[in-house]
Write a protein that holds these residues in place. Structure first.
Motif, PDB file in Angstrom:
ATOM      1  N   CYS A 201      42.888  43.248  47.422  1.00 37.48           N
ATOM      2  CA  CYS A 201      43.769  42.126  47.481  1.00 37.48           C
ATOM      3  C   CYS A 201      42.906  41.051  46.518  1.00 37.48           C
ATOM      4  O   CYS A 201      42.297  40.171  47.043  1.00 37.48           O
ATOM      5  CB  CYS A 201      43.728  41.465  48.783  1.00 37.48           C
ATOM      6  SG  CYS A 201      44.697  42.716  50.053  1.00 37.48           S
ATOM      7  N   ALA A 202      43.054  41.287  45.238  1.00 39.61           N
ATOM      8  CA  ALA A 202      42.045  40.355  44.418  1.00 39.61           C
ATOM      9  C   ALA A 202      42.584  39.010  43.771  1.00 39.61           C
ATOM     10  O   ALA A 202      41.603  38.349  43.803  1.00 39.61           O
ATOM     11  CB  ALA A 202      41.997  41.202  43.190  1.00 39.61           C
ATOM     12  N   ALA A 203      43.839  38.644  44.135  1.00 40.80           N
ATOM     13  CA  ALA A 203      44.176  37.264  43.229  1.00 40.80           C
ATOM     14  C   ALA A 203      43.496  36.139  44.355  1.00 40.80           C
ATOM     15  O   ALA A 203      43.713  36.186  45.627  1.00 40.80           O
ATOM     16  CB  ALA A 203      45.620  37.336  43.041  1.00 40.80           C
ATOM     17  N   PRO A 204      43.193  34.907  43.882  1.00 44.83           N
ATOM     18  CA  PRO A 204      43.273  34.611  42.378  1.00 44.83           C
ATOM     19  C   PRO A 204      41.930  35.065  41.649  1.00 44.83           C
ATOM     20  O   PRO A 204      42.115  34.904  40.209  1.00 44.83           O
ATOM     21  CB  PRO A 204      43.153  33.099  42.192  1.00 44.83           C
ATOM     22  CG  PRO A 204      42.517  32.866  43.846  1.00 44.83           C
ATOM     23  CD  PRO A 204      42.900  33.879  44.658  1.00 44.83           C
ATOM     24  N   GLY A 205      41.102  35.841  42.327  1.00 43.40           N
ATOM     25  CA  GLY A 205      39.966  36.537  41.458  1.00 43.40           C
ATOM     26  C   GLY A 205      38.656  36.141  41.429  1.00 43.40           C
ATOM     27  O   GLY A 205      37.879  36.721  40.574  1.00 43.40           O
ATOM     28  N   SER A 206      38.385  35.184  42.087  1.00 48.11           N
ATOM     29  CA  SER A 206      36.789  34.604  42.140  1.00 48.11           C
ATOM     30  C   SER A 206      35.975  36.025  42.397  1.00 48.11           C
ATOM     31  O   SER A 206      34.815  35.987  41.824  1.00 48.11           O
ATOM     32  CB  SER A 206      36.683  33.381  42.840  1.00 48.11           C
ATOM     33  OG  SER A 206      36.992  33.715  44.168  1.00 48.11           O
ATOM     34  N   LYS A 207      36.252  36.734  43.424  1.00 49.25           N
ATOM     35  CA  LYS A 207      35.369  37.795  43.765  1.00 49.25           C
ATOM     36  C   LYS A 207      35.407  38.850  42.951  1.00 49.25           C
ATOM     37  O   LYS A 207      34.426  39.415  42.617  1.00 49.25           O
ATOM     38  CB  LYS A 207      35.681  38.098  45.130  1.00 49.25           C
ATOM     39  CG  LYS A 207      35.437  37.208  46.345  1.00 49.25           C
ATOM     40  CD  LYS A 207      35.744  37.711  47.734  1.00 49.25           C
ATOM     41  CE  LYS A 207      35.835  36.736  48.641  1.00 49.25           C
ATOM     42  NZ  LYS A 207      37.106  35.909  48.539  1.00 49.25           N
ATOM     43  N   ASP A 226      46.607  43.239  43.331  1.00 44.49           N
ATOM     44  CA  ASP A 226      47.288  42.386  44.253  1.00 44.49           C
ATOM     45  C   ASP A 226      48.918  42.605  44.394  1.00 44.49           C
ATOM     46  O   ASP A 226      49.305  42.747  43.309  1.00 44.49           O
ATOM     47  CB  ASP A 226      47.088  40.780  43.764  1.00 44.49           C
ATOM     48  CG  ASP A 226      47.222  39.887  44.627  1.00 44.49           C
ATOM     49  OD1 ASP A 226      46.242  39.241  45.180  1.00 44.49           O
ATOM     50  OD2 ASP A 226      48.476  39.415  45.323  1.00 44.49           O
ATOM     51  N   VAL A 227      49.351  42.304  45.416  1.00 43.45           N
ATOM     52  CA  VAL A 227      50.846  42.696  45.850  1.00 43.45           C
ATOM     53  C   VAL A 227      51.837  41.888  45.170  1.00 43.45           C
ATOM     54  O   VAL A 227      52.776  42.070  44.601  1.00 43.45           O
ATOM     55  CB  VAL A 227      51.279  42.631  47.179  1.00 43.45           C
ATOM     56  CG1 VAL A 227      51.273  41.462  47.794  1.00 43.45           C
ATOM     57  CG2 VAL A 227      52.395  43.436  47.290  1.00 43.45           C
ATOM     58  N   ARG A 231      50.577  36.336  41.258  1.00 47.13           N
ATOM     59  CA  ARG A 231      49.226  35.987  41.545  1.00 47.13           C
ATOM     60  C   ARG A 231      48.413  37.069  40.811  1.00 47.13           C
ATOM     61  O   ARG A 231      47.098  36.861  40.272  1.00 47.13           O
ATOM     62  CB  ARG A 231      49.192  36.070  42.958  1.00 47.13           C
ATOM     63  CG  ARG A 231      49.440  34.913  43.643  1.00 47.13           C
ATOM     64  CD  ARG A 231      49.398  34.909  45.358  1.00 47.13           C
ATOM     65  NE  ARG A 231      48.001  34.885  45.824  1.00 47.13           N
ATOM     66  CZ  ARG A 231      47.258  34.045  46.000  1.00 47.13           C
ATOM     67  NH1 ARG A 231      47.997  32.584  45.849  1.00 47.13           N
ATOM     68  NH2 ARG A 231      46.166  34.024  46.434  1.00 47.13           N
ATOM     69  N   GLY A 254      48.764  46.673  49.168  1.00 49.39           N
ATOM     70  CA  GLY A 254      47.358  47.184  49.189  1.00 49.39           C
ATOM     71  C   GLY A 254      47.380  48.519  50.090  1.00 49.39           C
ATOM     72  O   GLY A 254      46.764  49.563  50.098  1.00 49.39           O
ATOM     73  N   GLN A 255      48.450  48.466  51.088  1.00 51.68           N
ATOM     74  CA  GLN A 255      48.657  49.471  52.097  1.00 51.68           C
ATOM     75  C   GLN A 255      49.138  50.780  51.661  1.00 51.68           C
ATOM     76  O   GLN A 255      49.309  51.717  51.994  1.00 51.68           O
ATOM     77  CB  GLN A 255      49.180  49.185  53.355  1.00 51.68           C
ATOM     78  CG  GLN A 255      50.618  48.525  53.240  1.00 51.68           C
ATOM     79  CD  GLN A 255      50.672  47.230  52.804  1.00 51.68           C
ATOM     80  OE1 GLN A 255      49.954  46.894  52.279  1.00 51.68           O
ATOM     81  NE2 GLN A 255      51.833  46.426  53.256  1.00 51.68           N
ATOM     82  N   ASP A 280      39.470  42.002  50.875  1.00 49.51           N
ATOM     83  CA  ASP A 280      39.477  40.602  51.295  1.00 49.51           C
ATOM     84  C   ASP A 280      40.831  40.119  51.655  1.00 49.51           C
ATOM     85  O   ASP A 280      41.778  39.609  50.541  1.00 49.51           O
ATOM     86  CB  ASP A 280      39.172  39.777  49.984  1.00 49.51           C
ATOM     87  CG  ASP A 280      38.620  38.309  50.328  1.00 49.51           C
ATOM     88  OD1 ASP A 280      38.135  37.965  51.356  1.00 49.51           O
ATOM     89  OD2 ASP A 280      39.107  37.670  49.347  1.00 49.51           O
ATOM     90  N   GLY A 442      49.984  35.711  49.792  1.00 46.72           N
ATOM     91  CA  GLY A 442      48.535  35.885  50.306  1.00 46.72           C
ATOM     92  C   GLY A 442      48.210  35.278  51.600  1.00 46.72           C
ATOM     93  O   GLY A 442      47.175  35.419  52.388  1.00 46.72           O
TER      94      GLY A 442
HETATM   95  C1  LIG Z   1      42.358  36.091  50.612  1.00 44.27           C
HETATM   96  S1  LIG Z   1      43.610  36.248  49.179  1.00 44.27           S
HETATM   97  C2  LIG Z   1      42.453  37.166  48.379  1.00 44.27           C
HETATM   98  C3  LIG Z   1      41.481  36.237  47.648  1.00 44.27           C
HETATM   99  C4  LIG Z   1      40.485  36.898  46.458  1.00 44.27           C
HETATM  100  N1  LIG Z   1      39.859  38.047  46.946  1.00 44.27           N
HETATM  101  C5  LIG Z   1      39.668  35.900  45.507  1.00 44.27           C
HETATM  102  O1  LIG Z   1      38.290  36.216  46.063  1.00 44.27           O
HETATM  103  O2  LIG Z   1      40.117  35.377  45.068  1.00 44.27           O
HETATM  104  C6  LIG Z   1      44.821  37.564  49.693  1.00 44.27           C
HETATM  105  C7  LIG Z   1      45.316  38.062  48.516  1.00 44.27           C
HETATM  106  O3  LIG Z   1      46.189  39.433  49.044  1.00 44.27           O
HETATM  107  C8  LIG Z   1      47.391  39.324  48.521  1.00 44.27           C
HETATM  108  N2  LIG Z   1      48.134  40.146  49.206  1.00 44.27           N
HETATM  109  C9  LIG Z   1      48.876  39.925  50.414  1.00 44.27           C
HETATM  110  N3  LIG Z   1      49.652  40.847  50.846  1.00 44.27           N
HETATM  111  C10 LIG Z   1      48.999  41.915  50.242  1.00 44.27           C
HETATM  112  C11 LIG Z   1      49.191  43.380  50.405  1.00 44.27           C
HETATM  113  N4  LIG Z   1      49.979  43.998  51.344  1.00 44.27           N
HETATM  114  N5  LIG Z   1      48.663  44.106  49.246  1.00 44.27           N
HETATM  115  C12 LIG Z   1      47.847  43.566  48.490  1.00 44.27           C
HETATM  116  N6  LIG Z   1      47.564  42.424  48.383  1.00 44.27           N
HETATM  117  C13 LIG Z   1      48.178  41.479  49.273  1.00 44.27           C
HETATM  118  C14 LIG Z   1      47.905  37.764  48.334  1.00 44.27           C
HETATM  119  O4  LIG Z   1      48.826  37.970  47.259  1.00 44.27           O
HETATM  120  C15 LIG Z   1      46.551  37.236  47.989  1.00 44.27           C
HETATM  121  O5  LIG Z   1      46.239  37.134  46.590  1.00 44.27           O
END
Ligand SMILES: C[S@@+](CC[C@H](N)C(=O)[O-])C[C@H]1O[C@@H](n2cnc3c(N)ncnc32)[C@H](O)[C@@H]1O
Length: 751
Positions: A201-207, A226-227, A231, A254-255, A280, A442
């Motif tokens: 779950c990577a967006a917006p991507g700082s990690k 990212d789903v 994003r 992600g699932q 994340d 997200g």
């Molecule tokens: C907490 S944020 C992630 C922050 C990111 N890791 C960072 O450091 O910038 C959660 C992210 O999960 C994504 N998301 C939500 N549901 C999801 C899913 N079922 N599968 C994958 N990504 C998902 C959202 O779009 C959102 O960008």
């Protein structure tokens, strides 16, 4: 003066715990804000009695700390109401010289203690505060924390030059502005340069950027997912600052992340492919209340219960993608056990204890301060949410009777949502249960809306916010009193899963309940890391590092959506000839479209992983770095020119069309570019002195290459003589000037 006195009165009331349930509270805040234009600054209370009652009863306060629960709750409230200090990292890819110069310049601008002062609002008017110097974050390499929040940096005149300095460094990709707690999960992943990493779950991507910095210098690579497609594009934009060929961005739930054939669980092997997996996951985000003040108002237990399932499914799929013996880090910015320990416990159960929670020594050895995970918690339901959704419940008796749901009590009377008619409630449509199940952005709706609230960054810690005060007498900490406080806020506990009415079992599954003592003794939940805002002056956060992998059956398939198109032999050989490419990894060059507008380079091991995706399951959003770009301008001299993003992946193999510029000439080009941009000029309109300098650079370039780049290129590619062409067409002086200007523009762009 009158308005001001009223506010003071309100403040007093609140301090005494008065007016808690005043439904006009938010309206009056709006008025405060309006009044503020002419009168003294607004005073706003940051309070969620429901949230405090819930976390008090969960024993979150005082857990894992030597401080008493009363003191812990006070410092939690005090920290939560303070704006969050900004922090940033100097990236791993920055040179030691840059790090040194950057740090020196930062200290020069911000100075020693008290050199810079900032003005802020208090209830009695403006006040001034001295800024402390930036502090290194001990557990983050090249991490720094400032003594001021982001919004103040942006708006305060005294910090203008520092803000500009930060922005330039950030745009260059050499620093990343990132919340301190958000830097923790990549550290917990202990990434080595050869690791293959999945960020689910990577967006917006700082990690992702932080991870990418670690693998970019080695043979490793990152698959960021990212789903949400838009994003995912934000993520691409963010990572562009690093320009790494070791990144591939995909978009999947992600699932349901695809599993390439080689790694598929077909009954024989149970191996995943990633050395490290970061989950994340989306969360309710109540740990971000220092950035999003509205969290206090929007906070909801049902959101936490509802999001648990999706968090669990994403994490389980992440575990499946991880090699046995690899590491999976699960993190949220929520403080709720439902989104944290309950998810980890269920991962352990569902993988048959194949996954083990690990202690993160790397952090604990470097002064990282956190609490261990909780081993037990209370499962609750927000009964008020049901009521808020349907309107007033007619029979206001406890509705959740042991063993089932009392259908009589599902009758509601006229409420906003029901069009004024009395009728049975819609089945199981409770706040957060359907609409909030999977939020594409997200975050839960509450977290999203909370962002639109005023930021607490505008306020200072010295009195602008009223810190809510709760009764700390011993009887208030008894179980009965804590339960009563929860009930008063509409929160009701289910002791066991059999108490959960059938219509709620989807959002309150069995796995949400705490482990039995026997299970807990095997799970190691105490090794999870809970970060409370009061611990290190950060936001709230939760991180778990666990080892293990495999353990889950592979499921859904996706439509093929390949975007990797090999270059035609003709195109490859023309590039090789033109740029004198020798020893270049040509098989790693590819196009994304059949018109081959851009030519990309991708790390060979990413390519081979994608090649193993025999069913074309990966939905690619981004892959590789652009190395060449089709030159589409009319006066194109070169069909493909080098693209700035990927110049470092082509230049080492180029034996033609490459010259070494002196520092002086390089600076001349940059300066001319800036002058041109600032004055919105074409090159031919630059100052005489600049034009002369540019002429000098050009002739030195031509001298070094021993040919006039333009004529030779044009002859090579188009088989015609440009001078004759011009003469032949009999262009006028003006037209030639115009054309020359354009060419110079192009030359500058190339340079
Ligand atoms: C907490 S944020 C992630 C922050 C990111 N890791 C960072 O450091 O910038 C959660 C992210 O999960 C994504 N998301 C939500 N549901 C999801 C899913 N079922 N599968 C994958 N990504 C998902 C959202 O779009 C959102 O960008």
């Amino acid at each position: 003066m009158g308005k001001y006195s009223n506010k003071n009165k309100k403040r007093k009331d609140n301090r005494n715990g008065g007016n808690r349930h005043n439904s006009n509270r938010h309206n009056s805040n709006k008025n405060d804000s309006r009044d503020n234009r002419n009168g003294p600054p607004r005073v706003k209370e940051m309070r969620s009695d429901r949230m405090v009652a819930y976390y008090t009863y969960q024993n979150v306060f005082g857990h894992g700390t030597k401080v008493s629960k009363e003191e812990d709750r006070k410092s939690f409230l005090e920290a939560s109401c303070r704006p969050l200090n900004a922090s940033f990292r100097i990236t791993k890819l920055a040179t030691p010289e840059f790090k040194e110069q950057f740090t020196a310049r930062m200290q020069e601008i911000l100075g020693s203690d008290g050199q810079i002062t900032i003005t802020y609002d208090t209830p009695s008017g403006k006040a001034v505060r001295k800024l402390k110097p930036p502090q290194p974050i001990p557990f983050i390499e090249n991490g720094w924390m400032l003594d001021v929040d982001r919004s103040t940096i942006r708006k305060n005149k005294g910090l203008k030059s520092f803000f500009e300095f930060l922005m330039v460094a950030s745009d260059s990709g050499l620093i990343t502005r990132q919340e301190t707690v958000s830097m923790v999960p990549p550290v917990a992943l202990s990434i080595e340069p050869h690791h293959l990493v999945l960020d689910t779950c990577a967006a917006p991507g700082s990690k992702t950027c932080q991870i990418l910095e670690n693998v970019s210098l080695g043979s490793g690579w990152v698959m960021a997912n990212d789903v949400n497609v838009s994003r995912a594009h934000m993520l691409v934009h963010q990572c562009k600052r690093i320009n790494s060929p070791s990144l591939v961005v995909v978009t999947h739930a992600g699932q349901e992340m695809p599993m390439p054939k080689t790694f598929r669980n077909d009954g024989e092997g149970n191996e995943g492919w990633a050395d490290r997996v970061l989950c994340d996951v989306p969360c309710t985000g109540d740990g971000t209340m220092r950035k999003n003040a509205g969290i206090f108002r929007k906070w909801s237990v049902n959101q936490q219960n509802n999001i648990h399932k999706i968090q669990l499914d994403i994490a389980l799929r992440g575990v499946r993608q991880c090699k046995v013996g690899g590491l999976v880090v699960y993190s949220t910015c929520s403080m709720s056990p439902m989104e944290n320990e309950a998810v980890v416990a269920q991962i352990i159960r569902e993988t048959g204890y194949a996954v083990e929670v690990e202690e993160c020594r790397e952090l604990s050895e470097k002064g990282f301060s956190c609490r261990g995970g909780m081993t037990t918690w209370k499962v609750m339901d927000d009964r008020d949410a049901t009521r808020r959704h349907f309107g007033e419940v007619i029979e206001d008796k406890p509705r959740f009777k042991k063993g089932g749901w009392d259908h009589q009590e599902r009758q509601v009377k006229a409420g906003d949502d029901d069009g004024g008619e009395s009728r049975p409630a819609k089945k199981a449509k409770v706040e957060g249960q359907e609409g909030d199940k999977e939020d594409p952005c997200g975050e839960t709706k509450a977290a999203e809306e909370a962002k639109r609230e005023p930021k607490n960054g505008k306020m200072s810690e010295d009195g602008t916010y009223i810190i809510p005060v709760y009764d700390d007498s011993p009887e208030k900490w008894s179980s009965e009193s804590m339960i009563a406080d929860c009930n008063k806020e509409g929160l009701w506990e289910f002791k066991t899963h059999s108490d959960v009415p059938s219509h709620l079992t989807a959002s309150i599954p069995k796995g949400l309940f705490p482990p039995t003592p026997a299970e807990a003794s095997r799970m190691g939940l105490e090794k999870c890391m809970r970060i409370m805002p009061q611990d290190m002056d950060t936001g709230g956060f939760f991180v778990t590092e666990s080892s293990g992998g495999g353990g889950q059956k592979d499921s859904k398939q996706h439509n093929p959506n390949q975007e990797i198109i090999p270059l035609s032999p003709a195109l490859t050989s023309s590039l090789v000839d033109f740029y004198g490419l020798s020893g270049a990894p040509l098989s790693c060059f590819f196009a994304r479209t059949h018109t081959a507008k851009g030519i990309m380079y991708l790390h060979p091991s990413v390519l081979s992983h994608l090649a193993s995706d025999d069913r074309g399951q990966y939905k690619l959003v981004h892959s590789g770095v652009q190395v060449f770009e089709k030159n589409s301008k009319n006066l194109s001299l070169v069909p493909y020119r080098i693209h700035q993003d990927g110049v470092r992946y082509a230049a080492p193999y180029m034996n033609k069309r490459k010259i070494q510029l002196s520092n002086r000439d390089y600076c001349t080009l940059v300066r001319a570019g800036i002058e041109r941009k600032e004055n919105q000029l074409r090159t031919c309109m630059l100052e005489e002195a600049t034009r002369k300098e540019l002429q000098g650079v050009r002739s030195r370039m031509e001298g070094e290459m021993r040919w006039d780049p333009r004529d030779v290129l044009e002859e090579e590619w188009f088989g015609r003589d440009r001078t004759k062409d011009k003469e032949g067409k009999g262009k006028g002086e003006e037209e030639e000037k115009e054309e020359k200007g354009k060419e110079e523009d192009e030359e500058d762009t190339k340079a």
